[in-house]
Every structure is written in structure tokens, then in C-alpha cells.
Design a protein around this motif. Structure first.
Motif, PDB file in Angstrom:
ATOM      1  N   TYR A   1      -7.338   3.803  12.442  1.00  0.00           N
ATOM      2  CA  TYR A   1      -6.527   2.740  12.552  1.00  0.00           C
ATOM      3  C   TYR A   1      -5.920   2.334  11.059  1.00  0.00           C
ATOM      4  CZ  TYR A   1      -7.295   2.242  17.834  1.00  0.00           C
ATOM      5  OH  TYR A   1      -7.479   2.388  18.932  1.00  0.00           O
ATOM      6  N   GLY A   2      -4.776   1.886  10.989  1.00  0.00           N
ATOM      7  CA  GLY A   2      -3.867   1.795   9.787  1.00  0.00           C
ATOM      8  C   GLY A   2      -4.636   0.376   9.191  1.00  0.00           C
ATOM      9  N   HIS A   3      -5.017  -0.523   9.832  1.00  0.00           N
ATOM     10  CA  HIS A   3      -5.639  -1.838   9.434  1.00  0.00           C
ATOM     11  C   HIS A   3      -7.043  -1.598   8.952  1.00  0.00           C
ATOM     12  CE1 HIS A   3      -6.592  -2.115  13.716  1.00  0.00           C
ATOM     13  NE2 HIS A   3      -7.513  -2.851  13.521  1.00  0.00           N
ATOM     14  N   THR A   4      -7.688  -0.715   9.536  1.00  0.00           N
ATOM     15  CA  THR A   4      -9.120  -0.422   9.009  1.00  0.00           C
ATOM     16  C   THR A   4      -9.199   0.605   7.980  1.00  0.00           C
ATOM     17  OG1 THR A   4      -9.695   0.842  11.060  1.00  0.00           O
ATOM     18  CG2 THR A   4     -10.185  -1.534  11.207  1.00  0.00           C
ATOM     19  N   ALA A   5      -9.211   1.917   8.595  1.00  0.00           N
ATOM     20  CA  ALA A   5      -9.224   2.992   7.727  1.00  0.00           C
ATOM     21  C   ALA A   5      -8.291   3.200   6.786  1.00  0.00           C
ATOM     22  CB  ALA A   5      -9.359   4.409   8.593  1.00  0.00           C
ATOM     23  N   GLY A   6      -6.977   2.792   7.103  1.00  0.00           N
ATOM     24  CA  GLY A   6      -5.732   3.028   6.161  1.00  0.00           C
ATOM     25  C   GLY A   6      -5.846   1.919   4.917  1.00  0.00           C
ATOM     26  N   GLN A   7      -6.139   0.492   5.548  1.00  0.00           N
ATOM     27  CA  GLN A   7      -6.463  -0.355   4.403  1.00  0.00           C
ATOM     28  C   GLN A   7      -7.545   0.071   3.508  1.00  0.00           C
ATOM     29  OE1 GLN A   7      -4.541  -3.244   4.602  1.00  0.00           O
ATOM     30  NE2 GLN A   7      -5.893  -4.090   2.990  1.00  0.00           N
ATOM     31  N   ARG A   8      -8.693   0.413   3.936  1.00  0.00           N
ATOM     32  CA  ARG A   8      -9.690   0.732   3.041  1.00  0.00           C
ATOM     33  C   ARG A   8      -9.454   1.721   1.966  1.00  0.00           C
ATOM     34  NH1 ARG A   8     -13.209  -0.975  -0.105  1.00  0.00           N
ATOM     35  NH2 ARG A   8     -15.094   0.327  -0.596  1.00  0.00           N
ATOM     36  N   LEU A   9      -8.648   2.877   2.649  1.00  0.00           N
ATOM     37  CA  LEU A   9      -8.228   3.740   1.567  1.00  0.00           C
ATOM     38  C   LEU A   9      -7.421   3.416   0.560  1.00  0.00           C
ATOM     39  CD1 LEU A   9      -8.748   6.725   1.080  1.00  0.00           C
ATOM     40  CD2 LEU A   9      -6.971   7.344   2.984  1.00  0.00           C
ATOM     41  N   ALA A  10      -6.567   2.562   0.933  1.00  0.00           N
ATOM     42  CA  ALA A  10      -5.323   1.745   0.150  1.00  0.00           C
ATOM     43  C   ALA A  10      -6.082   1.236  -0.921  1.00  0.00           C
ATOM     44  CB  ALA A  10      -4.384   1.343   0.792  1.00  0.00           C
ATOM     45  N   GLU A  11      -7.063   0.506  -0.583  1.00  0.00           N
ATOM     46  CA  GLU A  11      -7.666  -0.586  -1.647  1.00  0.00           C
ATOM     47  C   GLU A  11      -8.898   0.100  -2.283  1.00  0.00           C
ATOM     48  OE1 GLU A  11      -8.399  -3.645   1.136  1.00  0.00           O
ATOM     49  OE2 GLU A  11     -10.371  -3.038   1.561  1.00  0.00           O
ATOM     50  N   HIS A  12      -9.146   1.235  -1.786  1.00  0.00           N
ATOM     51  CA  HIS A  12     -10.451   1.710  -2.536  1.00  0.00           C
ATOM     52  C   HIS A  12     -10.510   1.963  -4.119  1.00  0.00           C
ATOM     53  CE1 HIS A  12     -13.936   3.952  -2.995  1.00  0.00           C
ATOM     54  NE2 HIS A  12     -14.478   4.028  -1.684  1.00  0.00           N
ATOM     55  N   PRO A  13     -11.497   1.317  -4.868  1.00  0.00           N
ATOM     56  CA  PRO A  13     -11.352   1.544  -6.099  1.00  0.00           C
ATOM     57  C   PRO A  13     -11.611   2.606  -6.772  1.00  0.00           C
ATOM     58  CG  PRO A  13     -13.672   0.514  -5.348  1.00  0.00           C
ATOM     59  CD  PRO A  13     -12.662   0.473  -4.373  1.00  0.00           C
ATOM     60  N   ASP A  14     -12.165   3.782  -6.119  1.00  0.00           N
ATOM     61  CA  ASP A  14     -12.186   5.159  -6.530  1.00  0.00           C
ATOM     62  C   ASP A  14     -11.191   6.060  -6.294  1.00  0.00           C
ATOM     63  OD1 ASP A  14     -14.674   4.262  -8.002  1.00  0.00           O
ATOM     64  OD2 ASP A  14     -15.771   4.693  -5.986  1.00  0.00           O
ATOM     65  N   VAL A  15     -10.081   5.575  -5.784  1.00  0.00           N
ATOM     66  CA  VAL A  15      -8.975   6.583  -5.206  1.00  0.00           C
ATOM     67  C   VAL A  15      -7.713   6.144  -6.357  1.00  0.00           C
ATOM     68  CG1 VAL A  15      -7.020   6.918  -3.643  1.00  0.00           C
ATOM     69  CG2 VAL A  15      -9.393   6.483  -2.838  1.00  0.00           C
ATOM     70  N   GLY A  16      -7.470   7.507  -7.043  1.00  0.00           N
ATOM     71  CA  GLY A  16      -6.757   7.185  -7.950  1.00  0.00           C
ATOM     72  C   GLY A  16      -5.088   7.299  -7.728  1.00  0.00           C
ATOM     73  N   LYS A  17      -4.826   7.524  -6.570  1.00  0.00           N
ATOM     74  CA  LYS A  17      -3.450   7.377  -6.088  1.00  0.00           C
ATOM     75  C   LYS A  17      -3.354   7.532  -4.572  1.00  0.00           C
ATOM     76  CE  LYS A  17       0.889  10.312  -5.789  1.00  0.00           C
ATOM     77  NZ  LYS A  17       1.591  11.211  -6.064  1.00  0.00           N
ATOM     78  N   ILE A  18      -2.458   6.565  -4.138  1.00  0.00           N
ATOM     79  CA  ILE A  18      -2.064   6.605  -2.672  1.00  0.00           C
ATOM     80  C   ILE A  18      -0.511   7.177  -2.372  1.00  0.00           C
ATOM     81  CG2 ILE A  18      -1.428   5.355  -0.642  1.00  0.00           C
ATOM     82  CD1 ILE A  18      -4.256   5.298  -0.664  1.00  0.00           C
ATOM     83  N   ALA A  19      -0.546   8.189  -1.591  1.00  0.00           N
ATOM     84  CA  ALA A  19       0.629   8.845  -1.109  1.00  0.00           C
ATOM     85  C   ALA A  19       0.907   8.602   0.218  1.00  0.00           C
ATOM     86  CB  ALA A  19       0.769  10.382  -1.505  1.00  0.00           C
ATOM     87  N   PHE A  20       1.693   7.646   0.408  1.00  0.00           N
ATOM     88  CA  PHE A  20       1.949   7.042   1.748  1.00  0.00           C
ATOM     89  C   PHE A  20       3.399   7.361   2.501  1.00  0.00           C
ATOM     90  CE2 PHE A  20       3.888   3.704   4.205  1.00  0.00           C
ATOM     91  CZ  PHE A  20       3.055   3.477   5.374  1.00  0.00           C
ATOM     92  N   THR A  21       3.530   7.813   3.611  1.00  0.00           N
ATOM     93  CA  THR A  21       4.693   8.018   4.125  1.00  0.00           C
ATOM     94  C   THR A  21       4.665   7.260   5.644  1.00  0.00           C
ATOM     95  OG1 THR A  21       5.142  10.283   3.651  1.00  0.00           O
ATOM     96  CG2 THR A  21       6.167   9.862   5.652  1.00  0.00           C
ATOM     97  N   GLY A  22       5.454   6.315   5.737  1.00  0.00           N
ATOM     98  CA  GLY A  22       5.296   5.577   7.060  1.00  0.00           C
ATOM     99  C   GLY A  22       6.505   4.539   6.792  1.00  0.00           C
TER     100      GLY A  22
END
Ligand code: NAD
Length: 487
Positions: free
Chosen positions: A204-225
Motif C-alpha cells: 500500500y501507498g501509505h505504508t510501503a510507498g511512504q517508507r520508500l519515499a522517506e528512506h534515508p538511503d534512497v537517493g532519488k524517488i521517481a514517482f508516477t501517480g
């Protein structure tokens, strides 16, 4: 059919055991239950991608390219299976999955496979005595979050350039349509992508998506929606100031001038809105007609809309399938009431079809509504087989209507006057403009929006640019630098 998370080269259940029902939009039946990633699973996937990054980035670029080319071949070898899976899960008519989604997915991976070893830097003319060169370096771990409308194709738009450029990926497909992405993960594993380079984490967006978007070790988020979720992504990304690329909603203006080839424009306008049941960010959802041809155009356009064959997505004769979820079907139909409340005229459609064979699915008839430019149905994205018709009398008026929303993604012009076409294309505020055609896409041509439709570009060299960092290296070749300080 794969229904688990793909993390570090293996299919695994979700740590907390959560599952999501995947429903068939043609009849509401259960296709399968998939593992639902939550924050802990996202953390594992990001760690795997981080571990895989140095070796993947260091691999000769041609090797990365070769794997993407092999994947394109594997997609073609499994084309029919992928087409069926996509139609079953999303409701795309099978003729479109066969003729568009699958070949476009293969073509996009192939394009970026070919590009992997052609990502060049630059030598910049600077002060005498210095050499300055610029390299394009991968960013690191890329988080990718995609919607349910073209899940298969988006695997290639998102992963193709990211992987070619040397990044590793954690991709979260929509909870509604995860199946083709999981199958792509399987094919990637089979053709030899190293473990951790690609991780697929439906949830789900509010759990999995949210964590991915805020994750400190992710350098970029590419989002379509949607634009609303895009704003949340930007907020969530702030902790580590990660890069963000946003491909958001649209309200495509499709303008038909009085000198247009009307047969071509009628067909093109129907394709612009009714392909994939209108569930396309670039859909031509505002049909802006010159008043001199409007009545003639509308008579024939409505006739065409009524003739479109709705049916089971797996039937090769079906031209329009169901919407992808019941919730979304209800949302689209709610706009019929919104239109009526503001005085809009429903010229055709506006309801579910009466055919009992379609009763269990999420179908909506092709809907044509005449309204005014300020009305909600002329401003808000409906994202369904719902086109809002508006009239104009001068080029300036057409332009004002076209540019009169917050969005700016796809747009179209139908005219035989080439000077007018170029003049208008210059001034229309949109990332893409199609002249005497609509909805053309190619892996080489930049795709993205302006305004509330987002920022960043997919496809082509633009995408590679967005998935790399420029590193500038200065070399003193033979410059004499006078001392800056007197001793
Ligand atoms: P959505 O914004 O609801 O969901 C998109 C994705 O974001 C899904 O994977 C969802 O799980 C995830 N998500 C939801 N909430 C989240 C959160 N708080 N944090 C992180 N992730 C979250 O959009 P949708 O309804 O699935 O898709 C339709 C929208 O997508 C339309 O607005 C359409 O225009 C847009 N779209 C844009 C493009 C483009 O290229 N510009 C292409 C296709 C679709």
C-alpha cells in the motif's frame, strides 16, 4: 503466477505476513493474493539494493546494456503470457496489451540497453591551462513508485534508464496491479541480473510507498501517480533531501480547428480519450472544438463513441474494457453528477452499460459531456472514458482554454495550417504536443509535464540525465597560479 515480494534476488513473503487481494476488473473475481510489503520489507529491499550498487555501477556499461537487451528478448519470447496477465489484472483490451503494452515495454528496455554504453560526459572550455571534464555518475538506490494504469510499460520507462545509468532499484507497483511487474522481476532473474539490482515490493501507498519515499538511503524517488500523492512524496523526501521526479496528472487539451481533416480528428480524438478506458495521464480529456465545425464533429464523434465495443478484456474483439477498480469506477461516475450539477450536458454515456454480460465488471460507457471551461469537469482529472467538450471561436480563445488549467502534460492540435500548428505548439503549456495525431510515445522522445503535472522527464537522453549526477573534474594542465597569500 508470482505473488511474493522480490528482494535480493529471491521471492519472499512479507515479514508481517500481510496480503492484498488482487481482483479481476472484468468480473470482480479474486485472481490471487499478493504479499504486502511494509516498512520492514522496504528496509530489506533498500539494503539489498545498496549492497548491489557498487558492483552494478562498476560493471562495464556494455554488460549492463547486454542484460537489458536480453530482458527485451525475454519479454518478446513471453509476449502472449505477459499480454494476458496485463489484461487480466488491469482490464486493458487484449488487442492493446498485445499490440502496444508488450512491444512498447520490450522496445523501451531495448532502447536503454543500447544506450547504456553511450552515456557520454563532456569537456567544457574553461580558463587557459585547465582541463575540465564532466562525467555522468549514477545516483545510487532509486525508489520507484508507479500507478495501476500501465504497470507493465512503466517497468521499462522507470527501470530502463535507471539501470542503464548504473543505479539499483526498489520499485513499488500499485497494490491494485502488481502482477506484470512481478513477472518482469522473474524474467530479470532468469536472464542474469545480479541479486539486489532490482527489487519489487508491492504494497500500500501509505505504508510501503511512504517508507520508500522517506528512506534515508534512497537517493532519488521517481514517482508516477496523482498530483495529490506527488505532494506527499515531496514532503516525505525532505529528510535526506533526495531527488524527486514527478509524473503526475493531466487534463489534456485536444483542439480541433475548422480546417482540420475531420475524419482523422474524430478518430484521433476518440483514441485520445477512450484508449485504456481513458485511464491515461495524457488522455485528451478536453475536446476543444471550433464553433463552425462543432455540431458536425460532435454528431459523428458521439456516434463513434456509441459504437465502441465494450467487453471482456481477453476477447480480441473488445475495444474498451472495464475500469481497473470498483472504487475508481465509482469516482468516474461521480463526475457525471458533478457535470449535471453545474449545467453540463451529457451527450452520451454517463453510466454503466446495461448488457447483463458486463454486470459484474467495472465498466463505464464512453461518456461525452459538454460543459464550460471553468466547470469542475473541465478542470479536474476524471481519469476515465469521460471527455469534456468545450467550444471556441478564435485561436487566442482556444489557447486560453487549453492553458486554463493547473495541469500541463499532453496536448493535441488538429489543423491543415502548418503555420498555425507551429504557432500554437509554441504557446501551449504542456510537456508534449501532438499535431494531427495524439498519444504518440517513443523511448527516445522526452515524456513529462509542466505545472501540476510534475517535473523531470522520462525517455531518451533526458531520462539518463535525470538518473545521473554530473561530476565536474578540474585538472591543472599547465596553468601558472599566482600565490593567493603573501608570506
Ligand atoms: P496514486 O497517486 O493514488 O498512486 C500511485 C502510486 O503511489 C501507487 O503505487 C500508490 O500505492 C502510491 N502511493 C499512494 N499513496 C502514497 C504515499 N502516501 N506515499 C507513497 N506512495 C503512495 O495514483 P493512481 O490513482 O494509482 O494513478 C492515477 C494517477 O496517476 C492519475 O492522476 C494519473 O494522471 C497519474 N499518472 C501520471 C502519469 C504521468 O506520466 N504523468 C502516468 C500515468 C498516471
Amino acid at each position: 503466477m508470482q505473488n511474493q515480494l522480490f528482494i535480493d534476488g529471491r521471492f519472499v513473503p512479507a515479514i508481517n505476513g500481510g496480503q492484498i487481494d488482487v481482483l479481476c476488473p472484468a468480473d470482480g473475481s479474486l485472481i490471487t493474493r499478493i504479499a504486502a510489503a511494509e516498512a520492514e520489507d522496504i528496509d530489506l529491499a533498500v539494503t539489498a539494493a545498496q549492497r548491489a550498487f557498487p558492483a552494478w555501477a562498476a560493471l562495464p556499461a556494455a554488460e549492463r546494456g547486454r542484460l537489458l537487451l536480453r530482458l527485451a528478448d525475454a519479454i518478446e519470447a513471453n509476449a502472449e503470457e505477459l499480454a494476458q496477465l496485463e489484461s487480466l489484472d488491469t482490464g486493458h483490451p487484449i488487442r492493446d496489451s498485445r499490440n502496444l503494452d508488450v512491444p512498447r515495454t520490450a522496445a523501451c528496455f531495448r532502447y536503454f540497453g543500447g544506450m547504456a554504453d553511450k552515456i557520454e560526459g563532456a569537456v567544457i572550455p574553461v580558463d587557459a591551462g585547465f582541463l575540465n571534464y564532466v562525467q555522468r555518475k549514477p545516483i545510487g538506490v532509486i525508489g520507484q513508485i508507479v500507478p495501476w494504469n500501465f504497470p507493465l510499460m512503466f517497468t521499462s520507462w522507470k527501470m530502463g534508464p535507471a539501470l542503464a545509468a548504473g543505479n539499483t532499484v526498489v520499485i513499488k507497483p500499485s497494490e491494485i496491479t502488481p502482477l506484470s511487474t512481478l513477472r518482469i522481476a522473474e524474467l530479470m532473474h532468469e536472464v542474469g541480473f545480479p541479486a539486489g539490482v532490482v527489487n519489487v515490493v508491492p504494497g500500500y501507498g501509505h505504508t510501503a510507498g511512504q517508507r520508500l519515499a522517506e528512506h534515508p538511503d534512497v537517493g532519488k524517488i521517481a514517482f508516477t501517480g496523482s498530483t495529490a500523492t506527488g505532494r506527499r512524496i515531496v514532503e516525505a523526501s525532505q529528510g535526506n533531501l533526495k531527488r524527486v521526479q514527478l509524473e503526475l496528472g493531466g487534463k489534456g487539451a485536444n483542439i480541433v480547428f475548422d480546417d482540420a481533416d475531420l475524419n482523422a480528428a474524430i478518430n484521433g480524438a476518440a483514441w485520445a480519450i477512450f484508449h485504456n478506458q481513458g485511464q491515461a495521464c495524457i488522455a485528451g480529456s478536453r475536446l476543444i472544438l471550433h464553433e463552425r465545425i462543432a455540431d458536425d464533429f460532435l454528431g459523428r464523434f458521439v456516434e463513434l463513441a456509441r459504437s465502441i465495443r465494450l467487453g471482456n478484456p481477453l476477447d480480441p474483439d473488445t475495444e474498451m474494457g472495464p475500469l481497473t477498480s470498483a472504487l475508481h469506477r465509482d469516482r468516474v461516475l461521480s463526475y457525471v453528477e458533478v457535470a449535471k450539477e453545474q449545467g453540463g450536458r451529457i451527450l452520451t454515456g454517463g453510466k454503466a452499460p446495461s448488457d447483463p454480460a458486463l454486470a459484474g465488471g467495472y465498466y463505464v460507457e464512453p461518456t461525452v459531456v459538454e460543459a464550460r471551461p471553468g466547470d469542475r469537469v473541465a478542470q479536474e482529472e476524471v481519469f476515465g472514458p469521460f471527455v469534456t467538450v468545450l467550444r471556441f471561436s478564435t485561436d487566442e480563445e482556444a489557447l486560453a482554454i487549453a492553458n486554463g488549467t493547473a495541469y500541463g502534460l499532453g496536448s493535441g492540435l488538429w489543423t491543415r495550417d502548418l503555420q498555425r500548428a507551429h504557432r500554437m505548439a509554441e504557446r501551449i503549456q504542456a510537456g508534449m504536443c501532438w499535431i494531427n495525431c495524439y498519444k504518440r510515445v517513443s523511448p527516445g522522445s522526452p515524456f513529462g509535464g509542466v505545472g501540476q503535472s510534475g517535473y523531470g522527464r522520462e525517455m531518451g537522453f533526458e531520462a539518463i540525465h535525470d538518473y545521473t549526477e554530473a561530476r565536474s573534474v578540474w585538472v591543472n594542465v599547465d596553468a601558472q597560479i599566482p600565490p593567493h597569500f603573501k608570506r
